[in-house]
Structure formats: C-alpha cells, structure tokens
Design a protein around this motif. Structure first.
Motif, PDB file in Angstrom:
ATOM      1  N   MET A   1       0.832  -1.199   0.000  1.00 27.40           N
ATOM      2  CA  MET A   1       0.000   0.000   0.000  1.00 27.40           C
ATOM      3  C   MET A   1       0.870   1.254   0.000  1.00 27.40           C
ATOM      4  SD  MET A   1      -2.924   0.996   2.681  1.00 27.40           S
ATOM      5  CE  MET A   1      -4.256   1.996   2.184  1.00 27.40           C
ATOM      6  N   THR A   2       1.993   1.200   0.716  1.00 21.17           N
ATOM      7  CA  THR A   2       2.875   2.357   0.790  1.00 21.17           C
ATOM      8  C   THR A   2       3.431   2.704  -0.592  1.00 21.17           C
ATOM      9  OG1 THR A   2       3.516   1.726   3.029  1.00 21.17           O
ATOM     10  CG2 THR A   2       4.945   3.277   1.887  1.00 21.17           C
ATOM     11  N   THR A   3       3.767   1.715  -1.376  1.00 16.58           N
ATOM     12  CA  THR A   3       4.297   1.960  -2.724  1.00 16.58           C
ATOM     13  C   THR A   3       3.266   2.694  -3.576  1.00 16.58           C
ATOM     14  OG1 THR A   3       5.607  -0.070  -2.556  1.00 16.58           O
ATOM     15  CG2 THR A   3       5.292   0.855  -4.753  1.00 16.58           C
ATOM     16  N   PHE A   4       2.026   2.244  -3.525  1.00 14.71           N
ATOM     17  CA  PHE A   4       0.978   2.889  -4.325  1.00 14.71           C
ATOM     18  C   PHE A   4       0.704   4.313  -3.841  1.00 14.71           C
ATOM     19  CE2 PHE A   4      -0.495  -1.638  -5.138  1.00 14.71           C
ATOM     20  CZ  PHE A   4       0.036  -1.674  -6.408  1.00 14.71           C
ATOM     21  N   MET A   5       0.770   4.532  -2.536  1.00 16.13           N
ATOM     22  CA  MET A   5       0.570   5.886  -2.004  1.00 16.13           C
ATOM     23  C   MET A   5       1.688   6.823  -2.467  1.00 16.13           C
ATOM     24  SD  MET A   5      -2.257   6.026  -0.423  1.00 16.13           S
ATOM     25  CE  MET A   5      -2.207   7.432   0.640  1.00 16.13           C
ATOM     26  N   VAL A   6       2.920   6.323  -2.494  1.00 14.25           N
ATOM     27  CA  VAL A   6       4.043   7.135  -2.976  1.00 14.25           C
ATOM     28  C   VAL A   6       3.849   7.467  -4.455  1.00 14.25           C
ATOM     29  CG1 VAL A   6       6.534   7.094  -3.452  1.00 14.25           C
ATOM     30  CG2 VAL A   6       5.675   6.321  -1.236  1.00 14.25           C
ATOM     31  N   ILE A   7       3.413   6.492  -5.248  1.00 12.78           N
ATOM     32  CA  ILE A   7       3.138   6.735  -6.676  1.00 12.78           C
ATOM     33  C   ILE A   7       2.068   7.816  -6.814  1.00 12.78           C
ATOM     34  CG2 ILE A   7       2.156   5.718  -8.774  1.00 12.78           C
ATOM     35  CD1 ILE A   7       3.555   3.071  -7.938  1.00 12.78           C
ATOM     36  N   GLY A   8       1.017   7.719  -6.011  1.00 10.29           N
ATOM     37  CA  GLY A   8      -0.050   8.729  -6.052  1.00 10.29           C
ATOM     38  C   GLY A   8       0.452  10.111  -5.671  1.00 10.29           C
ATOM     39  N   LEU A   9       1.298  10.187  -4.640  1.00  7.41           N
ATOM     40  CA  LEU A   9       1.848  11.479  -4.211  1.00  7.41           C
ATOM     41  C   LEU A   9       2.792  12.068  -5.261  1.00  7.41           C
ATOM     42  CD1 LEU A   9       2.450  10.764  -0.418  1.00  7.41           C
ATOM     43  CD2 LEU A   9       0.724  12.261  -1.439  1.00  7.41           C
ATOM     44  N   VAL A  10       3.543  11.222  -5.940  1.00  2.00           N
ATOM     45  CA  VAL A  10       4.401  11.703  -7.031  1.00  2.00           C
ATOM     46  C   VAL A  10       3.534  12.300  -8.135  1.00  2.00           C
ATOM     47  CG1 VAL A  10       5.952  10.952  -8.893  1.00  2.00           C
ATOM     48  CG2 VAL A  10       6.352  10.189  -6.543  1.00  2.00           C
ATOM     49  N   GLY A  11       2.428  11.637  -8.454  1.00  2.00           N
ATOM     50  CA  GLY A  11       1.497  12.162  -9.459  1.00  2.00           C
ATOM     51  C   GLY A  11       0.900  13.492  -9.039  1.00  2.00           C
ATOM     52  N   LEU A  12       0.513  13.620  -7.770  1.00  2.00           N
ATOM     53  CA  LEU A  12      -0.006  14.899  -7.279  1.00  2.00           C
ATOM     54  C   LEU A  12       1.050  15.994  -7.336  1.00  2.00           C
ATOM     55  CD1 LEU A  12      -2.277  14.104  -4.191  1.00  2.00           C
ATOM     56  CD2 LEU A  12      -2.940  14.953  -6.436  1.00  2.00           C
ATOM     57  N   GLY A  13       2.295  15.626  -7.023  1.00  2.00           N
ATOM     58  CA  GLY A  13       3.394  16.586  -7.125  1.00  2.00           C
ATOM     59  C   GLY A  13       3.576  17.058  -8.557  1.00  2.00           C
ATOM     60  N   LEU A  14       3.499  16.145  -9.503  1.00  2.00           N
ATOM     61  CA  LEU A  14       3.612  16.505 -10.916  1.00  2.00           C
ATOM     62  C   LEU A  14       2.455  17.428 -11.336  1.00  2.00           C
ATOM     63  CD1 LEU A  14       5.082  16.187 -13.591  1.00  2.00           C
ATOM     64  CD2 LEU A  14       3.764  14.113 -13.996  1.00  2.00           C
ATOM     65  N   LEU A  15       1.254  17.136 -10.856  1.00  2.00           N
ATOM     66  CA  LEU A  15       0.113  18.012 -11.154  1.00  2.00           C
ATOM     67  C   LEU A  15       0.314  19.399 -10.562  1.00  2.00           C
ATOM     68  CD1 LEU A  15      -3.001  15.698 -10.698  1.00  2.00           C
ATOM     69  CD2 LEU A  15      -2.349  16.937 -12.761  1.00  2.00           C
ATOM     70  N   LEU A  16       0.809  19.471  -9.339  1.00  2.00           N
ATOM     71  CA  LEU A  16       1.050  20.760  -8.686  1.00  2.00           C
ATOM     72  C   LEU A  16       2.113  21.570  -9.427  1.00  2.00           C
ATOM     73  CD1 LEU A  16       0.385  22.613  -6.307  1.00  2.00           C
ATOM     74  CD2 LEU A  16       2.197  21.474  -5.032  1.00  2.00           C
ATOM     75  N   VAL A  17       3.203  20.924  -9.784  1.00  2.00           N
ATOM     76  CA  VAL A  17       4.251  21.616 -10.545  1.00  2.00           C
ATOM     77  C   VAL A  17       3.711  22.066 -11.897  1.00  2.00           C
ATOM     78  CG1 VAL A  17       6.486  21.285 -11.703  1.00  2.00           C
ATOM     79  CG2 VAL A  17       6.156  20.486  -9.358  1.00  2.00           C
ATOM     80  N   SER A  18       2.912  21.242 -12.539  1.00  2.00           N
ATOM     81  CA  SER A  18       2.303  21.601 -13.822  1.00  2.00           C
ATOM     82  C   SER A  18       1.386  22.804 -13.673  1.00  2.00           C
ATOM     83  CB  SER A  18       1.513  20.412 -14.366  1.00  2.00           C
ATOM     84  OG  SER A  18       0.804  20.768 -15.506  1.00  2.00           O
ATOM     85  N   LEU A  19       0.667  22.883 -12.568  1.00  2.00           N
ATOM     86  CA  LEU A  19      -0.234  24.006 -12.322  1.00  2.00           C
ATOM     87  C   LEU A  19       0.533  25.300 -12.103  1.00  2.00           C
ATOM     88  CD1 LEU A  19      -3.166  24.978 -11.743  1.00  2.00           C
ATOM     89  CD2 LEU A  19      -2.719  24.446  -9.350  1.00  2.00           C
ATOM     90  N   VAL A  20       1.632  25.231 -11.358  1.00  2.00           N
ATOM     91  CA  VAL A  20       2.398  26.425 -11.024  1.00  2.00           C
ATOM     92  C   VAL A  20       3.337  26.845 -12.156  1.00  2.00           C
ATOM     93  CG1 VAL A  20       4.109  27.363  -9.423  1.00  2.00           C
ATOM     94  CG2 VAL A  20       2.243  25.957  -8.550  1.00  2.00           C
ATOM     95  N   VAL A  21       4.065  25.898 -12.729  1.00  2.00           N
ATOM     96  CA  VAL A  21       5.092  26.200 -13.714  1.00  2.00           C
ATOM     97  C   VAL A  21       4.552  26.173 -15.142  1.00  2.00           C
ATOM     98  CG1 VAL A  21       7.327  25.437 -14.629  1.00  2.00           C
ATOM     99  CG2 VAL A  21       6.877  25.309 -12.194  1.00  2.00           C
ATOM    100  N   GLY A  22       3.635  25.280 -15.420  1.00  2.00           N
ATOM    101  CA  GLY A  22       3.139  25.087 -16.780  1.00  2.00           C
ATOM    102  C   GLY A  22       3.491  23.689 -17.248  1.00  2.00           C
ATOM    103  N   ASP A  23       3.293  23.436 -18.530  1.00  2.00           N
ATOM    104  CA  ASP A  23       3.530  22.101 -19.066  1.00  2.00           C
ATOM    105  C   ASP A  23       5.021  21.793 -19.075  1.00  2.00           C
ATOM    106  OD1 ASP A  23       3.223  19.661 -20.193  1.00  2.00           O
ATOM    107  OD2 ASP A  23       2.381  20.361 -22.088  1.00  2.00           O
TER     108      ASP A  23
END
Length: 166
Positions: A1-23
């Motif tokens: 479960m921890t591995t999947f949660m880390v994958i999900g958090l990495v995806g959220l981080g990518l979305l956040l960076v995409s929102l702030v910085v752009g594509d």
C-alpha cells in the motif's frame, strides 16, 4: 500500500508543478500526439493509478490492485486530456470586431438623426461596443435597435427592433 501511495503522491506533485510552472513536457513529446502526453495528463494518470490501486489493495490484493489502478489512472488521464483540450480550444480570446455586431441587438445612446450619426451600444461576447450608427429614419435614445450592416470599423447601420405582438 505504501508503494501505491508514494506513486499517487508523485502524481499529485507533478500536477502541482504543472499548475504552477506550466507544461513540463512542452515540445518534448510533440511526436506522440499533442495534448495526450501533457504534464497534466501524465500527472493525473500517475496520481489516480497510485491512489486507485492503494484504495483496493487491502480488499483484492496486489495482483488485482494494479489493473484497477491502471483503469482508474486511464479514466482520470482521459478526463484531464478532455478538460485541457476544452480550455485550450476556447474562442473567447479574440477581440470582437465591428463585423461581429451584424445581426446583434443594441440600444441607442445618443439620438440618430435622419441625415447623421448617433451612438449605439452593442453587446458582443460579453464586451459592450460603443459605435457610431446611421439609420434610415431618426431614432430616439433608449430605443432597441438591430445592426443591419457595417459602414466602417467604427460605425454601423441599424434599424429599430419591432415590438413583439402578444
């Protein structure tokens, strides 16, 4: 479960960076199909895959959690792609021109004399355009009018709107 949660958090981080910085992948993945591989789509896929798999792993086991996560990730990626395309294809970016007023209704601001120009306000795409106007007959201020043609970039021809018959 921890591995999947880390994958999900990495995806959220990518979305956040995409929102702030752009594509982040702008130009790097153009050969693969336009917006299908934008950072928002990839981030949504990674986040939904991780969190979707983590949500069902305890109930169905790791072997079935991975396909469930991939299906969830694909659904969220498709939604992110659709939303990105919807927002980028919006046509509200253009500045309205006098040609856009043809067929629109407006209101007389200053009297339109029989042999001269008056002023009308026409609403086009949320923008009020104040233009000079000419008409066949004099029209008083406050009268609703309909734009029939364009005379120049700053003037139009109008006709009074006929009242509706009840």
């Amino acid at each position: 479960m921890t591995t999947f949660m880390v994958i999900g958090l990495v995806g959220l981080g990518l979305l956040l960076v995409s929102l702030v910085v752009g594509d982040l992948f702008d130009g790097a993945l153009d050969a693969l199909g336009g917006d299908a591989f934008s950072s928002a789509v990839v981030g949504a896929f990674v986040a939904a895959t991780g969190f979707g798999a983590a949500a069902v792993q305890g109930a169905v086991g790791t072997a079935l959690a991975i396909p469930v996560g991939l299906v969830t990730g694909s659904a969220f990626a498709w939604f992110a792609w659709w939303l990105t395309r919807l927002l980028s294809d919006g046509s509200s970016d253009s500045t309205p021109t006098t040609d856009d007023t043809i067929g629109r209704d407006g209101r007389v601001i200053t009297q339109i004399p029989a042999d001269g120009l008056g002023v009308v306000d026409i609403l086009v795409g949320g923008h009020t355009m104040r233009l000079n106007a000419r008409a066949e007959h004099p029209i008083e201020p406050g009268t609703p009018v309909h734009v029939t043609s364009v005379l120049s970039p700053t003037s139009v021809t109008v006709a009074p709107v006929w009242p509706e018959i009840a």
